[in-house]
Scaffold this motif. Structure first.
Motif: not given
Length: 401
Positions: A186-202, A317-321
């Motif tokens: 399935v095509e990635n909704a944001i393009g060619d990469f996936t993001a990992n926000y583990t350390a992101n808090t904002s 998730l909504l975009n990927q669904l």
């Protein structure tokens, strides 16, 4: 002239045999309704009829293949329609779960519904046809294509094979769609990469991350993992790759697009100083992984340690669904296009068969009036020959003494 008794009998026998053969031939023409039964009847017409028969036999073979291809593609079209409904239910549950008035218990109930939908989708992906063959296993039709692991992830056990049937002289139609192409790629909704926000808090988010210069990208250091860091004091953005800094520290503005290593990344949101996240190459995402991620998001409940990040994950998730639903719809459309092609080709074969049958009829059909007349003549000739033989064989010189 002297005619011996033996010679008389031989000549009479040959003559009656020929007459009898003529009668039998005429009967064969009348019983079959055809004037050309063997090459000796009409060599040119017989050769032409052989061509007609070969073409008609090919059309019958193509029609059988069309029936089989229609059956397979019809079943896949039904599976994709059901899968689309399941994904729509999951998306509706996601929208409902994001309602601020839902309690953690309510969201847990929704998560259980999504788990049930997940199982239904897995069953659909493991569908079998009337012969017991798995329709999404590629060439491995006896191999169950999808199995669920202990951690909930799904493994594909089939291959990427696509079977085809010939439905016309130069036309082959696919009878299946491999499971990896149907449910995993399935095509990635944001393009060619996936993001990992583990350390992101904002709540900063990647809107899109696409490879725009393949040459620069391929020549960059491996692995293609990049870390985005916002300075703890200035909040300037720095991007670091495997070989070091690829985007030097610079002021960040929400909605801006930054470029490095042949990649364009568009960011949104307002990060806090010291925030960071990573992106990794992933052009395609599994339908099953997306649903599992949705379940995990729901199971966090209505109270999350980081509401901003919780919302970022929800949007992703909504975009990927939505991307998964579009993908399944396109798979269904592919089956529909094949069915249209098969129907069109079947109609062409019917027209061709009708024209061939007419041409064949013009050549081989018997003129019954003429054939009956010839049959009666041949029968009379045989009877006359038999009567003449009967009378002559009884004569001797004693009849005249």
């Amino acid at each position: 002239m002297r005619v011996s008794t033996a010679q008389f009998y031989l000549q009479s026998s040959q003559q009656m045999s020929q007459k009898s053969s003529d009668v039998n031939d005429q009967m064969a023409y009348l019983s079959s309704g055809k004037r050309v039964l063997t090459a000796k009847d009409d060599a040119i017409s017989y050769s032409t009829l052989a061509g007609y028969n070969n073409d008609l036999a090919s059309i019958e073979k193509y029609k059988r293949n069309i029936t089989m291809a229609e059956s397979h593609n019809n079943m896949q079209e039904i599976v994709f329609a059901d899968a689309d409904l399941i994904l729509d239910k999951i998306k509706s549950d996601m929208l409902l779960a994001n309602n601020g008035r839902m309690s953690s218990e309510d969201i847990q109930s929704l998560a259980e519904q999504v788990k049930s939908n997940f199982s239904q989708l897995l069953d659909l992906a493991n569908s079998q046809n009337e012969n017991g063959d798995y329709i999404f296993s590629g060439y491995q039709t006896q191999q169950k294509p999808f199995s669920q692991n202990v951690d909930g992830s799904v493994t594909y056990n089939g291959d990427s094979g696509v079977r085809e049937l010939q439905v016309a002289k130069n036309i082959n139609i696919a009878t299946n769609q491999a499971g990896d192409a149907a449910f995993l790629k399935v095509e990635n909704a944001i393009g060619d990469f996936t993001a990992n926000y583990t350390a992101n808090t904002s709540g900063v988010a990647v809107e899109s991350a696409k490879i725009t210069n393949r040459d620069n990208y391929n020549s960059s250091a491996l692995p293609h993992d990049y870390t985005f860091t916002f300075d703890a004091i200035t909040n300037d953005l720095t991007v670091t790759g495997s070989a070091g800094v690829v985007f030097p520290a610079a002021p960040y503005t929400a909605g801006q697009t930054i470029s490095f290593d042949g990649i364009d990344v568009t960011l949104n949101g307002n990060p806090l100083p010291g925030d960071s996240f990573t992106i990794s190459e992933q052009e395609e995402m599994s339908v099953f992984d997306t649903i599992n991620n949705a379940i995990a998001w729901m199971e966090k409940g209505s109270v999350s340690v980081n509401q901003e990040q919780h919302q970022v994950d929800y949007n992703a998730l909504l975009n990927q669904l939505s991307s998964a639903m579009n993908h399944i719809t396109s798979r269904r459309v592919d089956s529909g296009i094949r069915l249209q092609t098969l129907e069109s080709q079947e109609n062409r074969h019917l027209d061709s068969a009708l024209n061939l049958a007419k041409g064949k009829s013009n050549i081989e059909d018997l003129d019954f009036a003429k054939a009956i007349s010839e049959f009666e003549q041949s029968k009379l000739a045989l009877q006359a020959s038999q009567q003449a033989f009967s009378k002559v064989q009884g004569l001797s010189l004693f009849n005249y003494i």
